[in-house]
Design an enzyme around this catalytic site. Structure first.
Site, PDB file in Angstrom:
ATOM      1  N   ARG A 115       2.966   5.900  -3.239  1.00  0.00           N
ATOM      2  CA  ARG A 115       4.127   6.717  -3.625  1.00  0.00           C
ATOM      3  C   ARG A 115       4.423   6.597  -5.113  1.00  0.00           C
ATOM      4  O   ARG A 115       4.759   7.578  -5.774  1.00  0.00           O
ATOM      5  CB  ARG A 115       5.347   6.310  -2.787  1.00  0.00           C
ATOM      6  N   LYS A 120       0.837  -1.213   0.000  1.00  0.00           N
ATOM      7  CA  LYS A 120       0.000   0.000   0.000  1.00  0.00           C
ATOM      8  C   LYS A 120       0.867   1.256   0.000  1.00  0.00           C
ATOM      9  O   LYS A 120       0.654   2.161  -0.807  1.00  0.00           O
ATOM     10  CB  LYS A 120      -0.916  -0.035   1.226  1.00  0.00           C
ATOM     11  N   ARG A 141      -8.241  12.343  12.880  1.00  0.00           N
ATOM     12  CA  ARG A 141      -6.800  12.093  13.008  1.00  0.00           C
ATOM     13  C   ARG A 141      -5.992  13.396  13.044  1.00  0.00           C
ATOM     14  O   ARG A 141      -6.397  14.400  12.452  1.00  0.00           O
ATOM     15  CB  ARG A 141      -6.352  11.171  11.869  1.00  0.00           C
ATOM     16  N   SER A 187       7.177   9.514  12.198  1.00  0.00           N
ATOM     17  CA  SER A 187       6.086   9.211  11.267  1.00  0.00           C
ATOM     18  C   SER A 187       6.561   9.368   9.825  1.00  0.00           C
ATOM     19  O   SER A 187       7.011  10.437   9.424  1.00  0.00           O
ATOM     20  CB  SER A 187       4.912  10.164  11.537  1.00  0.00           C
ATOM     21  N   ARG A 232      -7.203  -3.076   9.820  1.00  0.00           N
ATOM     22  CA  ARG A 232      -6.269  -3.991  10.480  1.00  0.00           C
ATOM     23  C   ARG A 232      -6.925  -4.705  11.667  1.00  0.00           C
ATOM     24  O   ARG A 232      -6.596  -5.843  11.972  1.00  0.00           O
ATOM     25  CB  ARG A 232      -4.992  -3.267  10.881  1.00  0.00           C
ATOM     26  N   GLN A 239       4.655   9.364   7.292  1.00  0.00           N
ATOM     27  CA  GLN A 239       3.726  10.234   6.565  1.00  0.00           C
ATOM     28  C   GLN A 239       4.130  11.691   6.733  1.00  0.00           C
ATOM     29  O   GLN A 239       4.136  12.461   5.767  1.00  0.00           O
ATOM     30  CB  GLN A 239       2.296  10.004   7.069  1.00  0.00           C
ATOM     31  N   GLY A 286      -4.959   7.932   5.396  1.00  0.00           N
ATOM     32  CA  GLY A 286      -4.047   8.865   6.068  1.00  0.00           C
ATOM     33  C   GLY A 286      -2.839   9.179   5.198  1.00  0.00           C
ATOM     34  O   GLY A 286      -2.356  10.322   5.175  1.00  0.00           O
ATOM     35  N   ASP A 325       2.123  -0.774  12.104  1.00  0.00           N
ATOM     36  CA  ASP A 325       0.819  -1.268  11.644  1.00  0.00           C
ATOM     37  C   ASP A 325       0.570  -2.717  12.058  1.00  0.00           C
ATOM     38  O   ASP A 325      -0.540  -3.220  11.911  1.00  0.00           O
ATOM     39  CB  ASP A 325       0.723  -1.166  10.119  1.00  0.00           C
ATOM     40  N   LYS A 368      -4.335   6.150  14.837  1.00  0.00           N
ATOM     41  CA  LYS A 368      -4.434   5.491  13.533  1.00  0.00           C
ATOM     42  C   LYS A 368      -5.895   5.501  13.067  1.00  0.00           C
ATOM     43  O   LYS A 368      -6.680   6.286  13.560  1.00  0.00           O
ATOM     44  CB  LYS A 368      -3.872   4.060  13.633  1.00  0.00           C
TER      45      LYS A 368
HETATM   46  C1  S3P Z   1       2.465   4.929   6.263  1.00  0.00           C
HETATM   47  C2  S3P Z   1       3.082   5.245   7.423  1.00  0.00           C
HETATM   48  C3  S3P Z   1       2.592   4.846   8.752  1.00  0.00           C
HETATM   49  C4  S3P Z   1       1.589   3.727   8.679  1.00  0.00           C
HETATM   50  C5  S3P Z   1       0.597   3.920   7.583  1.00  0.00           C
HETATM   51  C6  S3P Z   1       1.274   4.068   6.229  1.00  0.00           C
HETATM   52  C7  S3P Z   1       3.027   5.423   5.003  1.00  0.00           C
HETATM   53  O1  S3P Z   1       1.999   5.956   9.376  1.00  0.00           O
HETATM   54  O2  S3P Z   1       0.920   3.595   9.908  1.00  0.00           O
HETATM   55  O3  S3P Z   1      -0.296   2.812   7.526  1.00  0.00           O
HETATM   56  O4  S3P Z   1       2.676   4.915   3.923  1.00  0.00           O
HETATM   57  O5  S3P Z   1       3.855   6.339   5.068  1.00  0.00           O
HETATM   58  P1  S3P Z   1       2.893   7.008  10.205  1.00  0.00           P
HETATM   59  O6  S3P Z   1       4.064   7.248   9.386  1.00  0.00           O
HETATM   60  O7  S3P Z   1       2.082   8.240  10.364  1.00  0.00           O
HETATM   61  O8  S3P Z   1       3.172   6.317  11.511  1.00  0.00           O
END
Ligand code: S3P
Length: 426
Positions: free
Chosen positions: A26, A21, A121, A166, A386, A168, A93, A313, A340
């Site tokens: 990306r 995913k 969130r 994080s 999940r 993200q 997210g 995760d 999450k």
């Molecule tokens: C992800 C980063 C994680 C993860 C999410 C996917 C990503 O979140 O929990 O399912 O693709 O960058 P965080 O980086 O905010 O912890």
């Protein structure tokens, strides 16, 4: 909807898991910002990644989907155009946070929004540093909650310590850094998944990582054909299923094993799991392999600190494994789990307690004392993919039937999960 399953006598066979995913998001985002055409093979057609495609299309990017392939026709980092409606990220997210870095400081206005879980969130963690760079972003509740509005601005430099580990947040800032006037320097608290740095560097971006410090200089990027490996987070359900079932032997094919994602492998091995890697391959700069796993006698462990982001995760499914491990498993430093798709600490503790496990809730984690005992029951996924799938795996070993309410939550990352679960073994 509801799904019910009683335990199975044996679990055997080959398992093909869905594409990754994080990498699917990306691959399509970065190629949409690149110069040139690209083919992304084995793209995850789950709801989250489809949300990313529809947001990019709304921003004027030409994208075609054919089977499990996605074709992008990027026109460069500054080519996006003003959308005519609110950009809907659904439950994703990764889409809202990475797209925020892409939309910050553009010369047009836009709004990102999502479902009720997304609206709960935390978003200020991305808005604050992006506004420090010169973006003009605002959101509800003191910039904490979506919808997020982008009102132009221009991006200058940033020298910033990320308050949470994080990927993200890191990726959002890296994407903004590519379009900044003078580049940015950010420092992570602990290493989080590095797919963004790997892929963007591979596409020609000027990104330098030294330990926990990442420097990003203004860059254009070139398109790349990408083949996405299987998602280790999806593989984790079968890894744990095989370990805790007393008559299991599974081979999971083409699993991405980037070391910033594969914390669950180290943890399960430490707990005594019988796991073997074979057929190592490279998938566009990301390592992958087949994983053989069989019934194992597990013992408890402690998971904390810098190991947490490497398996963030996977904690709900690791918690399930711990019920079948001898001793007390302690998971701490994991408060992020509360933010999450749902509060995964509280919901995991709740369902496990009701099902007969010995569990204690901590502010930042969970303590599980293995008792090999899950009686059945009816539990809701609370709309969290999940949690839904963890409950599905629990049904394979539970003494009585488990019924999962709202199982379709799994569609965001694992289309077809319930059919697979039904058909596997006997
Ligand atoms: C992800 C980063 C994680 C993860 C999410 C996917 C990503 O979140 O929990 O399912 O693709 O960058 P965080 O980086 O905010 O912890």
């Amino acid at each position: 909807m509801e799904f019910s399953l009683s335990s199975k006598k044996s679990l055997r066979g080959d398992i093909l898991i869905p594409p990754d995913k994080s990498l699917s998001h990306r691959a399509v985002m970065f190629n949409s910002l690149a110069e040139g055409d690209a083919k992304i093979s084995n793209f995850l057609m789950g709801e989250d990644c489809l949300s990313t495609i529809s947001v990019l299309k709304e921003l004027g990017v030409k994208i075609k989907v054919s089977g499990s392939d996605v074709f992008t026709y990027g026109k460069g980092i500054n080519s996006l155009s003003q959308p005519t409606k609110v950009l809907d990220v659904g439950n994703s997210g990764t889409t809202i946070r990475l797209m925020s870095g892409i939309l910050a400081g553009r010369d047009f206005e836009s709004t990102l929004d999502g479902d009720s879980s997304i609206r709960k969130r935390p978003m200020n963690r991305i808005i604050e540093p992006l506004n420090k760079m010169g973006a003009k972003i605002s959101a509800n509740n003191n910039n904490e909650n979506a919808p997020i509005k982008f009102n132009g601005g221009s991006l200058d430099t940033l020298n910033y310590d990320l308050p949470v580990a994080s990927a993200q947040l890191k990726s959002s800032l890296i994407l903004a850094g590519l379009r900044s006037k003078n580049g940015i320097i950010i420092r992570e608290k602990a290493t989080s998944r590095d797919h963004t740095e790997r892929l963007l560097s591979n596409m020609g971006a000027d990104i330098i990582t030294k330990g926990l410090e990442i420097s990003v200089n203004p860059s254009n990027i070139e398109s790349r054909d990408i083949t996405v490996p299987g998602d280790i987070s999806s593989a984790s359900f079968w890894l744990v299923a095989a370990c805790i079932h007393d008559n299991a032997e599974l081979t999971i094919r083409n699993v991405g094993i980037n070391e910033t994602r594969s914390g669950i492998i180290s943890v399960l091995k430490r707990m005594g799991a019988h796991i073997e890697f074979s057929n190592k391959k490279d998938y566009s700069g990301e390592p992958a392999c087949d994983i053989y796993v069989k019934s194992s006698k597990l013992k408890a462990t402690e998971i904390s600190g810098s190991e947490i982001p490497l398996l963030i995760d996977e904690i709900p499914i690791i918690a399930l494994a711990s019920v079948y491990a001898e001793g007390e498993t302690k998971i701490i430093d994991a408060e992020e789990l509360r933010y999450k798709e749902s509060d995964r600490i509280s919901l995991t503790v709740n369902w496990m307690k009701k099902a007969g496990a010995v569990v204690e809730e901590l502010r930042d984690g969970i303590i599980i004392t293995g008792n090999n005992n899950l009686s059945g029951g009816t539990f809701s996924s609370h709309g969290d993919h999940r949690l839904a799938m963890t409950l599905g795996i629990a049904s394979l070993v539970s003494k009585k039937k488990i019924t999962v309410k709202n199982p379709e939550a799994s569609n965001v990352s694992y289309p077809g999960f319930w059919d697979y679960l039904n058909d596997l073994g006997d």
